[in-house]
Enzyme design. Sequence first.
Site, PDB file in Angstrom:
ATOM      1  N   ASN A  48     -10.081   0.018   0.399  1.00 47.75           N
ATOM      2  CA  ASN A  48      -8.625   0.128   0.337  1.00 47.75           C
ATOM      3  C   ASN A  48      -8.158  -0.361  -1.036  1.00 47.75           C
ATOM      4  O   ASN A  48      -8.237  -1.556  -1.318  1.00 47.75           O
ATOM      5  CB  ASN A  48      -8.024  -0.712   1.479  1.00 47.75           C
ATOM      6  CG  ASN A  48      -6.504  -0.691   1.502  1.00 47.75           C
ATOM      7  OD1 ASN A  48      -5.862  -0.258   0.547  1.00 47.75           O
ATOM      8  ND2 ASN A  48      -5.926  -1.184   2.592  1.00 47.75           N
ATOM      9  N   HIS A  73      -3.294   7.235   3.059  1.00 43.02           N
ATOM     10  CA  HIS A  73      -3.694   5.954   2.465  1.00 43.02           C
ATOM     11  C   HIS A  73      -5.069   5.589   3.024  1.00 43.02           C
ATOM     12  O   HIS A  73      -5.318   5.716   4.222  1.00 43.02           O
ATOM     13  CB  HIS A  73      -2.651   4.888   2.821  1.00 43.02           C
ATOM     14  CG  HIS A  73      -3.102   3.504   2.461  1.00 43.02           C
ATOM     15  ND1 HIS A  73      -3.635   3.206   1.231  1.00 43.02           N
ATOM     16  CD2 HIS A  73      -3.120   2.354   3.176  1.00 43.02           C
ATOM     17  CE1 HIS A  73      -3.956   1.933   1.202  1.00 43.02           C
ATOM     18  NE2 HIS A  73      -3.660   1.389   2.369  1.00 43.02           N
ATOM     19  N   CYS A 121       0.812  -1.227   0.000  1.00 37.43           N
ATOM     20  CA  CYS A 121       0.000   0.000   0.000  1.00 37.43           C
ATOM     21  C   CYS A 121       0.841   1.271   0.000  1.00 37.43           C
ATOM     22  O   CYS A 121       0.325   2.358  -0.267  1.00 37.43           O
ATOM     23  CB  CYS A 121      -0.964  -0.005   1.184  1.00 37.43           C
ATOM     24  SG  CYS A 121      -2.065  -1.413   1.183  1.00 37.43           S
TER      25      CYS A 121
END
Length: 313
Positions: A270, A240, A109
């Site tokens: 996500n 994020h 990520c």
Amino acid sequence: MGIKIVSTGSYLPDKVLTNFDLERMVDTSDEWITTRTGIRERRISEVETTSDMATEAAVRALGESSPEEVELIVVATATPDAFFPSTACKVQAKIENKGAIAFDVSAACTGFIYGLYVADSIMRSKGVSKALVIGAERFSKIVNWKDRSTCILFGDGAGAVYLETSDEEGILGFDLGADGSYGELLAVPSVGSNEEFPYYVRMKGNEVFKVAVRTMVDSALRVLEKTGLSPKDISLLIPHQANLRIIRAIAERLGLPEEKVFVNLDRYGNTSAASIPIALDEALRSGRLKKGELALLVAFGGGFTWGSCVIKV
Ligand code: COA
């Protein structure tokens, strides 16, 4: 010489998977998912590959700029179409560029911030003047749709930035790092391991949660210190998009009010390496982030990896 983010683009597949859809697939509820994560729905790619999504985001970022002039293509992804050629090479072929340096970056990520750092370094040291940095993911392919603790979290999509060398400085500083001793808390095994196919995301969610908050706050504070800034100088925090509770905890510790924090995970979940460039694109297009303002990007991911960057748009 400085480096500027000239333009951005993003792409989300059309298919929407809501929490109510998930209620019919695993033992969960919209209420549980919304309360624990803030996510209400996510996008799922039915036919588009990671490189298809990356290409669409790149084309949108390029706008009227010529793909032929791009000298560097970096794609951050944990879900490439192939082991090789890299997703970046696939994008290169699809936008009909020849000769650019093209490769993928693997930092889960945090991949987009790592990719931006690598592109920034190459541009400053090697005379490259035009670059695409893309985050693109098709996590729906590596999620176990029978595992309620992970399948509710992730979604597919891509975001891209187009960078050019400039008289103005648009990338003010970075803080990056990793701690591989946490590797097993968030992982997807692959062919080099002794694990058996199919390879799925596995995660110790609550342990990841705690480290994620601490690590992102520390990294954000370090990049602010390195750039001589304080949280009040920041117009927009673009974190994020993993979990709304994580985002709120970071914002609170940095002393940033809600209106200075960008959130779109309610719509996309996500999207791993794609989350920050998608959010940046939406923030610019919606006017949440305006010309001349400073944004703080901060990410965390499997590895564990982390990264922060201050940009002036
Ligand atoms: N629906 C309903 N119940 C669920 C569930 C779901 N989708 N997933 C887990 N549960 C249950 C668990 O089985 C557990 O039940 P038990 O108490 O009977 O054992 C209970 O809910 C609490 O589980 P826990 O894992 O402690 O929940 P949590 O509050 O930590 O929330 C996450 C789970 C995954 C939402 C949260 O830990 C998180 O977001 N962590 C970070 C993950 C992340 O962002 N990863 C990517 C980083 S880049």
